[in-house]
Design a protein around this motif. Structure first.
Motif, PDB file in Angstrom:
ATOM      1  N   CYS A   1       0.836  -1.201   0.000  1.00  0.00           N
ATOM      2  CA  CYS A   1       0.000   0.000   0.000  1.00  0.00           C
ATOM      3  C   CYS A   1       0.870   1.250   0.000  1.00  0.00           C
ATOM      4  O   CYS A   1       1.775   1.399   0.838  1.00  0.00           O
ATOM      5  CB  CYS A   1      -0.923   0.006   1.218  1.00  0.00           C
ATOM      6  SG  CYS A   1      -2.084   1.389   1.195  1.00  0.00           S
TER       7      CYS A   1
ATOM      8  N   ASN B   1       0.298   4.027   1.044  1.00  0.00           N
ATOM      9  CA  ASN B   1       0.132   4.952   2.172  1.00  0.00           C
ATOM     10  C   ASN B   1       1.371   5.009   3.059  1.00  0.00           C
ATOM     11  O   ASN B   1       1.442   5.810   3.979  1.00  0.00           O
ATOM     12  CB  ASN B   1      -1.113   4.616   3.001  1.00  0.00           C
ATOM     13  CG  ASN B   1      -1.017   3.287   3.735  1.00  0.00           C
ATOM     14  OD1 ASN B   1      -0.083   2.493   3.540  1.00  0.00           O
ATOM     15  ND2 ASN B   1      -2.004   3.007   4.573  1.00  0.00           N
TER      16      ASN B   1
ATOM     17  N   ARG C   1      -3.074   4.731  -2.497  1.00  0.00           N
ATOM     18  CA  ARG C   1      -3.769   5.482  -1.452  1.00  0.00           C
ATOM     19  C   ARG C   1      -3.988   6.908  -1.937  1.00  0.00           C
ATOM     20  O   ARG C   1      -3.045   7.588  -2.378  1.00  0.00           O
ATOM     21  CB  ARG C   1      -2.968   5.500  -0.150  1.00  0.00           C
ATOM     22  CG  ARG C   1      -3.715   6.206   1.003  1.00  0.00           C
ATOM     23  CD  ARG C   1      -3.247   7.618   1.250  1.00  0.00           C
ATOM     24  NE  ARG C   1      -4.244   8.414   1.988  1.00  0.00           N
ATOM     25  CZ  ARG C   1      -3.976   9.561   2.595  1.00  0.00           C
ATOM     26  NH1 ARG C   1      -2.765  10.057   2.577  1.00  0.00           N
ATOM     27  NH2 ARG C   1      -4.952  10.234   3.194  1.00  0.00           N
TER      28      ARG C   1
ATOM     29  N   ASN D   1      -6.715   2.275  -1.339  1.00  0.00           N
ATOM     30  CA  ASN D   1      -6.948   2.445   0.085  1.00  0.00           C
ATOM     31  C   ASN D   1      -7.737   3.735   0.267  1.00  0.00           C
ATOM     32  O   ASN D   1      -7.187   4.830   0.160  1.00  0.00           O
ATOM     33  CB  ASN D   1      -5.618   2.503   0.846  1.00  0.00           C
ATOM     34  CG  ASN D   1      -5.808   2.552   2.361  1.00  0.00           C
ATOM     35  OD1 ASN D   1      -6.824   3.013   2.852  1.00  0.00           O
ATOM     36  ND2 ASN D   1      -4.816   2.068   3.091  1.00  0.00           N
TER      37      ASN D   1
END
Length: 399
Positions: free
Chosen positions: A12, A14, A50, A83
């Motif tokens: 991810c 993020n 994200r 996300n």
């Protein structure tokens, strides 16, 4: 990257700080090629994207989206999951319980999730076999839920979002799903609570009738579509912190007809006993940015603390027999840390089950806490650490 069983594995994004699209785009260009090359993942590499509310709005501008699609094509990257959990700032400032805002009681959460779905439909590869997933907050932060009025608002927004996903499917042929992510101290916290919420509020006859009215589907079609468009993101750190049983929780979700649209592969902290060295080492994991919920198991049952400092304040009061699991994402390839361990064994068990019967088509490593990890855990470059996590998962799946 696409695995032999057809599932997709990525990490991810993020983990990389950035709230504007300019920042996100720069991070993707800087880090993802290095991760792919170090991990030896080959050319086609999936991105777990994200997007904050601001970045999603900026990426929706046609020329900006066209440039990003060119970047993906030129580098043999593809996006299959987003996300959509943290809406606002997620690094470098206090996040804590604000990470859940706006929650599913708020119309803005619906608008943001719809915008993410519109983007994902345009970013998915031009192959009908690719499904898209969007992970999201587990309803709301539990202390904010007052009564059934709040739950009715959450349900209505989720059903309206599912109708938006169904409309995208009818218009484009793309199959998209919203994945609610149970988390300690949130309204959907345990698998039991998650199943109860889905059965009462999302998959009930009343919900199916409401969804049918929104889409024009017949009852049977509406029920099937709801189950395809609404499911869960099972974060393995969260589940381990809650002392879930790996096999039992997967069976429970399956028996309830709740699809795991995304499996987030993450590890938390495990203190098998509250020894002085373990507690001293744990203090290095306190930070002012994120919530680090603690679940304690003792002969008295489970006890929950919203943040690490609250748990530490109880030390010295009948510590014998107390085990702590802490919501602090640490690199998944680490089992032993200074003073205590991680919940890596939970990941191993789930991945072993996945090799016999796939749990999800979307596997995403999520160690977003890089910037607040103790320095001893950040000796490698970030790309090397991420690549090592991806390689560790592939090795586990091949074992």
């Amino acid at each position: 990257m696409r695995l032999a069983d057809g599932a997709h594995l990525t990490y991810c994004s993020n983990i990389h700080p950035g709230e504007t699209w300019t920042e996100v785009r720069a991070n993707l260009g800087r880090h993802v090629p290095r991760v792919r090359d170090i991990a030896g993942a080959g050319q086609d590499f999936g991105i777990g994207l994200r997007l904050s509310g601001q970045a999603a709005h900026e990426l929706s501008e046609p020329s900006v989206l066209a440039e990003f699609r060119d970047f993906l094509a030129d580098n043999h990257f593809y996006v299959f999951t987003i996300n959509g959990f943290p809406y606002g700032r997620f690094h470098g400032a206090r996040v804590k319980e604000d990470a859940y805002l706006p929650d599913w009681r708020d119309e803005e959460r619906l608008r943001y999730s719809n915008e993410l779905a519109d983007l994902l439909a345009k970013l998915l590869p031009d192959d009908a076999d690719y499904e898209g997933s969007i992970s999201t907050v587990p309803g709301a932060f539990k202390p904010l839920i007052r009564d059934d009025t709040d739950l009715e608002r959450m349900r209505d927004h989720m059903l309206r979002h599912a109708a938006h996903l169904a409309a995208i499917g009818q218009r484009t042929g793309r199959q998209l799903a919203l994945a609610l992510e149970p988390e300690p101290c949130c309204y959907l916290e345990t698998v039991d609570e998650t199943v109860a919420f889905f059965e009462r509020w999302l998959f009930s006859d009343a919900a199916v009738r409401r969804f049918a009215g929104l889409t024009g589907f017949g009852h049977a079609t509406a029920e099937e579509a709801l189950r395809n468009h609404l499911g869960v993101c099972l974060d393995l750190c969260h589940a381990a912190v809650e002392f879930e049983d790996p096999e039992a929780c997967l069976k429970q979700l399956s028996a309830s007809g709740i699809r795991i649209h995304k499996l987030q592969i993450s590890a938390g902290l495990r203190l098998a006993e509250l020894s002085a060295p373990a507690l001293q080492a744990l203090k290095a994991y306190q930070d002012p940015v994120y919530l680090h919920q603690v679940v304690e198991s003792s002969p008295k049952g489970l006890r929950r603390f919203v943040d690490l400092h609250e748990a530490l304040a109880t030390v010295g009061k009948a510590d014998a027999g107390r085990e702590w699991r802490v919501h602090f994402h640490v690199p998944i390839f680490l089992d032993a840390l200074e003073g205590f361990g991680s919940t890596q064994s939970f990941i191993r068990k789930v991945l072993a089950l996945h090799t016999h019967k796939p749990v999800s088509r979307h596997l995403e490593v999520e160690t977003y806490t890089w910037d607040v990890l103790p320095p001893a855990l950040r000796t490698d470059a970030i790309e090397q650490s991420i690549a090592r996590e991806l390689s560790w998962v592939r090795q586990e799946l091949a074992a």
